[in-house]
Design an enzyme around this catalytic site. Structure first.
Site, PDB file in Angstrom:
ATOM      1  N   LYS A  94       0.828  -1.209   0.000  1.00 29.21           N
ATOM      2  CA  LYS A  94       0.000   0.000   0.000  1.00 29.21           C
ATOM      3  C   LYS A  94       0.865   1.263   0.000  1.00 29.21           C
ATOM      4  O   LYS A  94       0.614   2.197  -0.753  1.00 29.21           O
ATOM      5  CB  LYS A  94      -0.951  -0.018   1.200  1.00 29.21           C
ATOM      6  CG  LYS A  94      -1.963  -1.166   1.167  1.00 29.21           C
ATOM      7  CD  LYS A  94      -2.955  -1.092   2.304  1.00 29.21           C
ATOM      8  CE  LYS A  94      -2.338  -1.405   3.648  1.00 29.21           C
ATOM      9  NZ  LYS A  94      -1.835  -2.796   3.733  1.00 29.21           N
ATOM     10  N   THR A  95       1.896   1.283   0.843  1.00 28.95           N
ATOM     11  CA  THR A  95       2.795   2.432   0.854  1.00 28.95           C
ATOM     12  C   THR A  95       3.542   2.551  -0.462  1.00 28.95           C
ATOM     13  O   THR A  95       3.736   3.652  -0.985  1.00 28.95           O
ATOM     14  CB  THR A  95       3.796   2.318   2.025  1.00 28.95           C
ATOM     15  OG1 THR A  95       3.080   2.170   3.250  1.00 28.95           O
ATOM     16  CG2 THR A  95       4.680   3.546   2.100  1.00 28.95           C
ATOM     17  N   ASP A 139      -1.650   6.522   6.293  1.00 32.57           N
ATOM     18  CA  ASP A 139      -1.660   5.110   6.639  1.00 32.57           C
ATOM     19  C   ASP A 139      -2.593   4.896   7.830  1.00 32.57           C
ATOM     20  O   ASP A 139      -2.786   5.797   8.649  1.00 32.57           O
ATOM     21  CB  ASP A 139      -0.240   4.666   6.992  1.00 32.57           C
ATOM     22  CG  ASP A 139      -0.097   3.160   7.046  1.00 32.57           C
ATOM     23  OD1 ASP A 139      -0.904   2.460   6.398  1.00 32.57           O
ATOM     24  OD2 ASP A 139       0.813   2.673   7.742  1.00 32.57           O
ATOM     25  N   THR A 188      -5.868  -1.484   6.936  1.00 33.23           N
ATOM     26  CA  THR A 188      -5.894  -2.946   7.053  1.00 33.23           C
ATOM     27  C   THR A 188      -7.257  -3.433   7.505  1.00 33.23           C
ATOM     28  O   THR A 188      -7.505  -4.639   7.528  1.00 33.23           O
ATOM     29  CB  THR A 188      -4.833  -3.418   8.066  1.00 33.23           C
ATOM     30  OG1 THR A 188      -5.064  -2.763   9.323  1.00 33.23           O
ATOM     31  CG2 THR A 188      -3.428  -3.071   7.578  1.00 33.23           C
ATOM     32  N   ARG A 247       6.818  -7.993   1.771  1.00 38.75           N
ATOM     33  CA  ARG A 247       7.696  -7.426   2.793  1.00 38.75           C
ATOM     34  C   ARG A 247       8.398  -8.525   3.572  1.00 38.75           C
ATOM     35  O   ARG A 247       9.593  -8.428   3.879  1.00 38.75           O
ATOM     36  CB  ARG A 247       6.889  -6.540   3.749  1.00 38.75           C
ATOM     37  CG  ARG A 247       7.754  -5.847   4.806  1.00 38.75           C
ATOM     38  CD  ARG A 247       6.894  -5.067   5.780  1.00 38.75           C
ATOM     39  NE  ARG A 247       6.123  -4.031   5.107  1.00 38.75           N
ATOM     40  CZ  ARG A 247       5.070  -3.433   5.623  1.00 38.75           C
ATOM     41  NH1 ARG A 247       4.630  -3.792   6.822  1.00 38.75           N
ATOM     42  NH2 ARG A 247       4.432  -2.496   4.953  1.00 38.75           N
TER      43      ARG A 247
END
Length: 373
Positions: A94-95, A139, A188, A247
């Site tokens: 997302k980032t 975020d 999330t 990640r």
């Protein structure tokens, strides 16, 4: 693989902003090998491995195509893209997509998080500092304070905010015009977003977990960027234990690289990857120490449950939030744990993973379904 192009001033600014953002986020999340925390060096490497354009992104084909359409249309009109909401579990990009949106539009990116915006004044200060076309990334947007949310409604629709001066009957609302901008919200837990906020996003995308083949491509790309020698079987083994999350795949690759450099000839092979990941306590299914501790407590101490979350957290020596947000989502997705109104319950798959027989008192039928469901 082609070399990365020289950084533009905007790209350098994006990476600097993201490093500061990742440092802020890591302070709020406990770190583990398959968690979300990282130290300063890890954050720097994490930023370097991120794709910089939509074409470099592996996986998420549907989201990439849809987002490309949104950005191309905005460029053709000479305007700003619609506000974008990205939802999905941590670590799926997302980032990264927020950075790519800013890079593709060649505009600066401002990064913040929902928990950091505790008052409407915090949001007003951020919005008043934006320039036309800027991308604002928030975020965990579902964790914003309610007054800030209500201010954001007006900012997203009319590009203005009302700043309240004074208190009580003498309070005065001063309208503050802000230039058109693009808000990129990440969450999330999309279900916690209020309907009025969700409806103000022009484009909403849900990021899915990656399959093993996609993660293998990501690990190979990262290995090339890090200068890690590896074979196809070695990268595939890392990908298979990465919980469907890029990640985590990149983090495991860096730890396997360390093992290869210190205890072998530097080449990541299948055998070396297995030995390294076993040392790191990441098993064949991607479960780490915390995951197995949760299952072990459920099965051995509480006979499979049901058991309350707080009791389970005490049994494994972790905070309630850590068990709920770090361990549980993956265990539920793997079909090893079930959340019930009476508490957490170990499924037959959990007993099998631990090599234990399912007791006759377990609340599951032979086919693994919960009695009474």
């Amino acid at each position: 693989m082609t070399n990365q192009p020289h950084e533009s001033p905007i790209q350098a600014a994006l990476e600097e902003a993201e490093l500061a953002f990742l440092e802020q986020r890591s302070l709020a999340h406990g770190g583990s090998l398959t968690g979300t925390g990282a130290d300063a060096d890890e954050r720097a490497v994490e930023v370097a491995l991120r794709p910089r354009t939509l074409d470099e992104v592996i996986g998420q084909e549907r989201v990439r195509e849809q987002l490309s359409l949104v950005l191309d249309a905005a460029r053709s009109r000479g305007g700003t893209p619609d506000h974008v909401l990205l939802s999905g579990p941590p670590g799926l990009g997302k980032t990264t997509l927020a950075m790519i949106i800013a890079a593709e539009m060649t505009v600066p990116l401002r990064l913040t998080s929902g928990p950091a915006i505790t008052h409407a004044g915090d949001l007003a200060a951020i919005l008043s500092g934006l320039n036309e076309g800027d991308v604002l990334f928030v975020d965990e947007i579902h964790r914003m304070s309610r007054p800030a949310e209500e201010m954001l409604y007006l900012a997203m629709e009319d590009f203005r905010v009302d700043v309240i001066i004074g208190k009580g009957p003498g309070a005065t609302a001063i309208p503050l015009e802000i230039p058109p901008f693009t808000l990129v919200g990440a969450t999330t837990r999309a279900g916690l977003l209020p309907g009025p906020l969700r409806d103000r996003f022009g484009f909403t995308a849900h990021l899915e977990f990656y399959d093993a083949a996609e993660l293998d491509l990501i690990v190979r790309r990262s290995a090339g960027l890090l200068g890690v020698q590896s074979d196809a079987e070695g990268t595939a083994e890392i990908a298979s234990r990465s919980r469907g999350t890029p990640r985590i795949a990149n983090r495991l690759l860096r730890r396997v690289r360390d093992y290869a450099q210190v205890r072998a000839d530097g080449v990541v092979t299948l055998d070396l990857a297995r030995r390294a990941l076993d040392l790191l306590e990441v098993d064949e299914s991607g479960l780490d120490r915390l995951d197995r501790a949760v299952l072990d407590a459920l099965c051995r101490r509480f006979a499979g449950g049901p058991v309350g979350l707080s009791t389970l957290a005490v049994a494994v020596g972790e905070e309630r939030e850590t068990v709920e947000e770090v361990a549980e989502p993956f265990l539920v997705r793997q079909g090893m744990l079930a959340r019930t109104p009476r508490g957490r319950v170990a499924t037959p798959a959990a007993w099998a993973h631990l090599g234990l027989p399912v007791p006759t008192s377990a609340p599951f039928a032979d086919d693994g379904t919960l009695f009474g469901s």
